[in-house]
Write an enzyme that holds these catalytic residues in place. Structure first.
Site, PDB file in Angstrom:
ATOM      1  N   HIS A  63     -62.376  11.195 -13.143  1.00 37.04           N
ATOM      2  CA  HIS A  63     -63.680  11.546 -13.953  1.00 37.04           C
ATOM      3  C   HIS A  63     -63.920   9.939 -12.289  1.00 37.04           C
ATOM      4  O   HIS A  63     -63.630   9.563 -11.887  1.00 37.04           O
ATOM      5  CB  HIS A  63     -64.528  11.343 -14.783  1.00 37.04           C
ATOM      6  CG  HIS A  63     -64.498   9.918 -15.307  1.00 37.04           C
ATOM      7  ND1 HIS A  63     -63.507   8.860 -15.784  1.00 37.04           N
ATOM      8  CD2 HIS A  63     -65.865   8.987 -15.923  1.00 37.04           C
ATOM      9  CE1 HIS A  63     -63.976   7.781 -15.604  1.00 37.04           C
ATOM     10  NE2 HIS A  63     -65.044   7.693 -16.044  1.00 37.04           N
ATOM     11  N   ASP A  67     -66.521   3.051 -11.119  1.00 38.73           N
ATOM     12  CA  ASP A  67     -64.653   2.210 -11.807  1.00 38.73           C
ATOM     13  C   ASP A  67     -64.015   2.845 -12.286  1.00 38.73           C
ATOM     14  O   ASP A  67     -62.481   2.044 -12.300  1.00 38.73           O
ATOM     15  CB  ASP A  67     -65.463   1.272 -13.421  1.00 38.73           C
ATOM     16  CG  ASP A  67     -65.811   1.850 -14.393  1.00 38.73           C
ATOM     17  OD1 ASP A  67     -66.008   3.191 -14.058  1.00 38.73           O
ATOM     18  OD2 ASP A  67     -65.609   1.752 -15.364  1.00 38.73           O
ATOM     19  N   HIS A  68     -63.759   3.688 -11.311  1.00 38.73           N
ATOM     20  CA  HIS A  68     -62.698   4.838 -11.911  1.00 38.73           C
ATOM     21  C   HIS A  68     -61.966   5.156 -10.946  1.00 38.73           C
ATOM     22  O   HIS A  68     -60.780   5.441  -9.767  1.00 38.73           O
ATOM     23  CB  HIS A  68     -62.480   5.804 -13.164  1.00 38.73           C
ATOM     24  CG  HIS A  68     -62.550   5.538 -14.166  1.00 38.73           C
ATOM     25  ND1 HIS A  68     -61.117   5.255 -14.677  1.00 38.73           N
ATOM     26  CD2 HIS A  68     -63.917   5.044 -15.295  1.00 38.73           C
ATOM     27  CE1 HIS A  68     -62.044   5.228 -16.213  1.00 38.73           C
ATOM     28  NE2 HIS A  68     -63.052   4.162 -15.872  1.00 38.73           N
ATOM     29  N   HIS A 141     -66.553  13.019 -22.047  1.00 36.97           N
ATOM     30  CA  HIS A 141     -67.450  11.606 -21.726  1.00 36.97           C
ATOM     31  C   HIS A 141     -68.733  12.162 -21.237  1.00 36.97           C
ATOM     32  O   HIS A 141     -69.435  12.937 -20.990  1.00 36.97           O
ATOM     33  CB  HIS A 141     -66.943  10.913 -20.599  1.00 36.97           C
ATOM     34  CG  HIS A 141     -67.112   9.805 -20.272  1.00 36.97           C
ATOM     35  ND1 HIS A 141     -67.590   8.663 -20.958  1.00 36.97           N
ATOM     36  CD2 HIS A 141     -67.011   8.937 -18.774  1.00 36.97           C
ATOM     37  CE1 HIS A 141     -67.499   7.458 -20.404  1.00 36.97           C
ATOM     38  NE2 HIS A 141     -67.116   7.792 -19.045  1.00 36.97           N
ATOM     39  N   ASP A 211     -62.063   7.977 -19.948  1.00 42.53           N
ATOM     40  CA  ASP A 211     -62.849   7.901 -20.289  1.00 42.53           C
ATOM     41  C   ASP A 211     -63.403   9.044 -21.572  1.00 42.53           C
ATOM     42  O   ASP A 211     -63.341  10.382 -20.920  1.00 42.53           O
ATOM     43  CB  ASP A 211     -64.043   7.318 -19.811  1.00 42.53           C
ATOM     44  CG  ASP A 211     -63.987   5.925 -19.355  1.00 42.53           C
ATOM     45  OD1 ASP A 211     -63.219   5.186 -19.015  1.00 42.53           O
ATOM     46  OD2 ASP A 211     -64.485   5.140 -18.202  1.00 42.53           O
ATOM     47  N   HIS A 269     -59.106  -0.257 -21.290  1.00 48.55           N
ATOM     48  CA  HIS A 269     -60.237  -0.446 -21.313  1.00 48.55           C
ATOM     49  C   HIS A 269     -61.687  -0.831 -21.303  1.00 48.55           C
ATOM     50  O   HIS A 269     -62.693  -0.622 -22.504  1.00 48.55           O
ATOM     51  CB  HIS A 269     -60.508   1.453 -21.026  1.00 48.55           C
ATOM     52  CG  HIS A 269     -62.186   1.446 -20.016  1.00 48.55           C
ATOM     53  ND1 HIS A 269     -63.501   1.939 -20.912  1.00 48.55           N
ATOM     54  CD2 HIS A 269     -62.376   2.115 -19.130  1.00 48.55           C
ATOM     55  CE1 HIS A 269     -64.525   2.562 -20.170  1.00 48.55           C
ATOM     56  NE2 HIS A 269     -63.705   2.742 -18.530  1.00 48.55           N
TER      57      HIS A 269
END
Length: 307
Positions: A63, A67-68, A141, A211, A269
């Site tokens: 996504h 942070d990804h 999410h 997530d 995570h």
């Protein structure tokens, strides 16, 4: 037989800590690298893990949270500086293509290799090779998010060379046909592949959550995985926080893994509030019998499932 190793390049959520980088998981399989997410700064651990900058490689982004995905920019530039020549395939949300192309335009990347950005429009198979496939499922999410699953196809059963030799069959094309499950004719006799080849041997199955909140849909999607990497941002006493931020607790991750019949669960995570993760593993282990915490630079050999 293909060797498979999983390497955790980043296991922190939202912000890095002194011990943990941002989300990124590498799977090295038979010389090909499959990378899931690329949080900011992940290329440092990528280099540290000696994964190689010029190998066949696919990147799957869950996504469009920083942070990804932000680490992709640094990774692309580092690969270019080190002279990568192979094409790189990247898979993700429609916004991922916009994000990469616009940043590459602004920063004026001078890439030494082709980047093919594949937009995922729906659930299902994302990529299929001769011996494996990667599929995706909608996660739950705060923005559109995918979970991923790697499935190796079954391998042919063990080939009994001794029996074939006793039959007097010469090596070569007839051996190959039998190994591929094809019956043959030899000197007027029909020989069935099933007589000399054992039952198909299952491939490995790995799930990666990204997530998400736990859902019945994801439990079904990850059903039967040998190994599941699932987000565990919080402990169960922060359940309300997990609900609010659409993340997951260790207890919830373990409950879903048990529901899905997963053999081994890796938690990852982690919120920066947890200096160490033993309490999260302890919490999850009450529910699932085989739980481990991911750590930056941890490497795991993924064996074939036993029959």
């Amino acid at each position: 037989m293909a060797n498979m190793e999983m390497i955790f390049l980043g296991t922190s959520s939202a912000a890095p800590t002194s011990e943990r980088g941002l989300s990124s998981i590498a799977i090295m399989r038979n010389g090909e690298l499959l990378l899931f997410d690329a949080g900011e700064g992940m290329q440092r651990n990528f280099i540290k893990a000696s994964l190689g900058m010029n190998r066949k490689m696919k990147v799957f982004v869950t996504h469009m949270h920083a942070d990804h995905c932000v680490g992709l920019l640094g990774l692309l530039q580092t690969m270019s500086l080190q002279g990568r020549e192979r094409r790189l395939d990247i898979y993700g949300q429609p916004r991922l293509k916009e994000f990469l192309l616009e940043n590459m335009r602004i920063i004026n990347f001078g890439l030494t290799f082709e980047v093919a950005i594949h937009t995922i429009e729906r659930e299902g198979t994302v990529v299929e090779e001769s011996d494996y496939k990667v599929s995706c499922c909608e996660a739950k999410h705060s923005i559109p998010t995918f979970s991923y699953r790697l499935d190796e196809f079954d391998r042919p059963g063990a080939f009994n060379v001794e029996i074939v030799k006793q039959m007097g069959i010469p090596e070569g094309k007839l051996y190959t046909s039998l190994q591929k499950g094809q019956d043959i004719e030899y000197k007027g006799t029909r020989i069935k592949s099933s007589e000399v080849v054992g039952h198909p041997r299952p491939g490995r199955k790995i799930g990666i959550s990204g997530d998400t909140r736990p859902t019945d849909k994801l439990a079904k999607f990850f059903s039967g995985c040998d190994l599941l990497v699932f987000e565990s941002t919080y402990s169960q006493d922060k359940y309300e926080k997990a609900l609010e931020t659409l993340h997951c607790t260790a207890t919830e991750a373990a409950t879903l893994a048990k529901q899905a019949g997963v053999k081994k669960l890796f938690l990852t995570h982690f919120s920066a509030r947890y200096d160490e993760t033993s309490s999260l593993v302890k919490e999850a282990s009450i529910i699932h019998p085989n739980v481990e915490a991911a750590e930056d630079m941890k490497r795991i050999d993924v064996p074939y499932p036993s029959l």
